[in-house]
Structure formats: C-alpha cells, structure tokens
Design a protein around this motif. Structure first.
Motif, PDB file in Angstrom:
ATOM      1  N   GLU A  10      69.305  21.582  37.342  1.00 42.60           N
ATOM      2  CA  GLU A  10      68.092  21.903  36.583  1.00 42.60           C
ATOM      3  C   GLU A  10      68.061  23.365  36.134  1.00 42.60           C
ATOM      4  N   ASP A  11      69.156  24.069  36.348  1.00 40.11           N
ATOM      5  CA  ASP A  11      69.315  25.467  35.937  1.00 40.11           C
ATOM      6  C   ASP A  11      68.306  26.386  36.621  1.00 40.11           C
ATOM      7  N   ARG A  12      68.014  26.106  37.880  1.00 40.72           N
ATOM      8  CA  ARG A  12      67.103  26.942  38.656  1.00 40.72           C
ATOM      9  C   ARG A  12      67.925  28.019  39.355  1.00 40.72           C
ATOM     10  N   MET A  13      67.711  29.242  38.928  1.00 40.66           N
ATOM     11  CA  MET A  13      68.579  30.347  39.312  1.00 40.66           C
ATOM     12  C   MET A  13      68.465  30.762  40.771  1.00 40.66           C
ATOM     13  N   ALA A  14      67.322  30.579  41.393  1.00 41.44           N
ATOM     14  CA  ALA A  14      67.175  31.031  42.779  1.00 41.44           C
ATOM     15  C   ALA A  14      68.215  30.368  43.680  1.00 41.44           C
ATOM     16  N   ALA A  15      68.393  29.086  43.533  1.00 44.38           N
ATOM     17  CA  ALA A  15      69.373  28.363  44.350  1.00 44.38           C
ATOM     18  C   ALA A  15      70.790  28.809  44.017  1.00 44.38           C
ATOM     19  N   ALA A  16      71.070  29.002  42.736  1.00 44.00           N
ATOM     20  CA  ALA A  16      72.408  29.422  42.317  1.00 44.00           C
ATOM     21  C   ALA A  16      72.739  30.815  42.820  1.00 44.00           C
ATOM     22  N   VAL A  17      71.781  31.713  42.754  1.00 42.07           N
ATOM     23  CA  VAL A  17      72.008  33.078  43.228  1.00 42.07           C
ATOM     24  C   VAL A  17      72.215  33.075  44.738  1.00 42.07           C
ATOM     25  N   LEU A  18      71.452  32.278  45.464  1.00 45.89           N
ATOM     26  CA  LEU A  18      71.646  32.185  46.910  1.00 45.89           C
ATOM     27  C   LEU A  18      73.043  31.679  47.233  1.00 45.89           C
ATOM     28  N   LEU A  19      73.483  30.624  46.571  1.00 48.21           N
ATOM     29  CA  LEU A  19      74.819  30.089  46.821  1.00 48.21           C
ATOM     30  C   LEU A  19      75.895  31.100  46.433  1.00 48.21           C
ATOM     31  N   GLY A  20      75.740  31.737  45.284  1.00 48.42           N
ATOM     32  CA  GLY A  20      76.712  32.742  44.867  1.00 48.42           C
ATOM     33  C   GLY A  20      76.771  33.917  45.828  1.00 48.42           C
ATOM     34  N   ALA A  21      75.605  34.385  46.286  1.00 46.73           N
ATOM     35  CA  ALA A  21      75.559  35.510  47.223  1.00 46.73           C
ATOM     36  C   ALA A  21      76.151  35.115  48.578  1.00 46.73           C
ATOM     37  N   ALA A  22      75.838  33.914  49.042  1.00 45.75           N
ATOM     38  CA  ALA A  22      76.410  33.450  50.314  1.00 45.75           C
ATOM     39  C   ALA A  22      77.926  33.341  50.194  1.00 45.75           C
ATOM     40  N   SER A  23      78.398  32.862  49.069  1.00 46.40           N
ATOM     41  CA  SER A  23      79.846  32.751  48.841  1.00 46.40           C
ATOM     42  C   SER A  23      80.509  34.121  48.820  1.00 46.40           C
ATOM     43  N   LEU A  24      79.888  35.071  48.149  1.00 50.21           N
ATOM     44  CA  LEU A  24      80.425  36.435  48.117  1.00 50.21           C
ATOM     45  C   LEU A  24      80.409  37.069  49.508  1.00 50.21           C
ATOM     46  N   ALA A  25      79.297  36.934  50.222  1.00 50.35           N
ATOM     47  CA  ALA A  25      79.201  37.501  51.567  1.00 50.35           C
ATOM     48  C   ALA A  25      80.233  36.872  52.473  1.00 50.35           C
ATOM     49  N   GLY A  26      80.360  35.555  52.391  1.00 52.49           N
ATOM     50  CA  GLY A  26      81.373  34.872  53.202  1.00 52.49           C
ATOM     51  C   GLY A  26      82.781  35.319  52.856  1.00 52.49           C
ATOM     52  N   GLY A  27      83.030  35.539  51.582  1.00 50.19           N
ATOM     53  CA  GLY A  27      84.348  36.001  51.152  1.00 50.19           C
ATOM     54  C   GLY A  27      84.664  37.401  51.657  1.00 50.19           C
ATOM     55  N   VAL A  28      83.664  38.276  51.636  1.00 49.15           N
ATOM     56  CA  VAL A  28      83.873  39.637  52.130  1.00 49.15           C
ATOM     57  C   VAL A  28      84.167  39.616  53.629  1.00 49.15           C
ATOM     58  N   VAL A  29      83.377  38.858  54.388  1.00 43.02           N
ATOM     59  CA  VAL A  29      83.596  38.772  55.840  1.00 43.02           C
ATOM     60  C   VAL A  29      84.935  38.096  56.131  1.00 43.02           C
ATOM     61  N   ASN A  30      85.243  37.063  55.397  1.00 41.71           N
ATOM     62  CA  ASN A  30      86.513  36.373  55.544  1.00 41.71           C
ATOM     63  C   ASN A  30      87.673  37.335  55.280  1.00 41.71           C
ATOM     64  N   ALA A  31      87.582  38.096  54.211  1.00 36.67           N
ATOM     65  CA  ALA A  31      88.640  39.058  53.877  1.00 36.67           C
ATOM     66  C   ALA A  31      88.786  40.114  54.968  1.00 36.67           C
ATOM     67  N   ALA A  32      87.667  40.626  55.451  1.00 34.10           N
ATOM     68  CA  ALA A  32      87.716  41.651  56.497  1.00 34.10           C
ATOM     69  C   ALA A  32      88.303  41.093  57.784  1.00 34.10           C
ATOM     70  N   SER A  33      88.101  39.807  58.012  1.00 33.47           N
ATOM     71  CA  SER A  33      88.632  39.172  59.226  1.00 33.47           C
ATOM     72  C   SER A  33      90.138  38.953  59.160  1.00 33.47           C
ATOM     73  N   MET A  34      90.697  39.040  57.986  1.00 33.40           N
ATOM     74  CA  MET A  34      92.148  38.813  57.822  1.00 33.40           C
ATOM     75  C   MET A  34      92.927  40.109  58.000  1.00 33.40           C
ATOM     76  N   THR A  35      92.693  40.763  59.092  1.00 34.49           N
ATOM     77  CA  THR A  35      93.387  42.016  59.363  1.00 34.49           C
ATOM     78  C   THR A  35      94.431  41.813  60.437  1.00 34.49           C
ATOM     79  N   TYR A  36      95.051  40.676  60.390  1.00 32.99           N
ATOM     80  CA  TYR A  36      96.072  40.327  61.352  1.00 32.99           C
ATOM     81  C   TYR A  36      97.204  41.252  61.194  1.00 32.99           C
TER      82      TYR A  36
END
Length: 132
Positions: free
Chosen positions: A106-132
């Motif tokens: 339905e093109d409701r941006m609040a949900a899309a922004v939340l998903l995009g932000a969660a994806s970005l935050a998860g990606g940053v934490v995921n990347a930082a965790s890959m310090t093997y």
C-alpha cells in the motif's frame, strides 16, 4: 606490471560478490510475502526503500567478508551467513508488524523505513561481528 598483478583475484572476488548478491536478491524476494520487483515497477516507493535497505544491509557484511577472506570459499561461507541474517531480520520485523507486506504493497512508508533501517542496522552489526 605490478599495478594490476591483483586483477585476477579482484575479478574472482567481484564475481563471487555479484553471484552472492544475485542469490541474495532471489532468496530474499522469494522469502518476503510481497513481490518487491513488481511493486517497484509500479513505482511503489515503500518497496524500493525496504528492498534497498535490505540490499545495503547485505552488502556491508559481504564487503567485510571479502576484506577478511582467506579464500573464496571463506568469502562464500560468510556471504551465506550474511544472507541468512538478512532474511532473519525480515522475519523478525514481520513478528513486530504482521501486516508488513500489506503496508509495503500500500506504499506506506513507515513500515518500509522500519524494515530498511532494521536491515541496515543488522547489516552493520553483522559486518562488525565478522572480525574473525
């Protein structure tokens, strides 16, 4: 020519990243309850924001995996880990917003922004965790 001595490795890792990114997009768009590409073709901005955030959230740990990889196999394994994490983030956001896909359709941006932000935050934490 030592300036391009690393070109074969560059091309190998770039190709691996392209393959993993294509696989990610296929898996992610299959896992979601809405068809992002069809929605984006209809100019549904919410679909573009959510998919774009997810794609960047995947690319961040993939870049770290390439940087830290001791081999292409190592890169592939950690790229697949990044894929699983991003799909997991989508499912976690769906737990919070069970009607997430309907809202994006339905093109409701609040949900899309939340998903995009969660994806970005998860990606940053995921990347930082890959310090093997």
């Amino acid at each position: 020519m030592t300036s391009i001595a690393g070109l074969p490795d560059f091309l190998l890792y770039l190709g691996t990243a392209a393959l993993l990114t294509g696989l990610y997009l296929a898996v992610y768009t299959f896992a979601t309850a809405h068809n992002e590409l069809a929605l984006i073709r209809r100019d549904v901005t919410a679909a573009s924001v959510s998919l774009g955030g997810s794609l960047v959230g995947f690319a961040l740990p993939l870049a770290v995996a390439i940087y830290n990889a001791r081999s292409v196999l190592d890169c592939l394994v950690w790229g697949l880990v990044a894929l699983v994490v991003q799909v997991g983030i989508y499912w976690l956001v769906r737990l919070v917003l069970p009607d997430l896909s309907r809202r994006i359709e339905e093109d409701r941006m609040a949900a899309a922004v939340l998903l995009g932000a969660a994806s970005l935050a998860g990606g940053v934490v995921n990347a930082a965790s890959m310090t093997y």
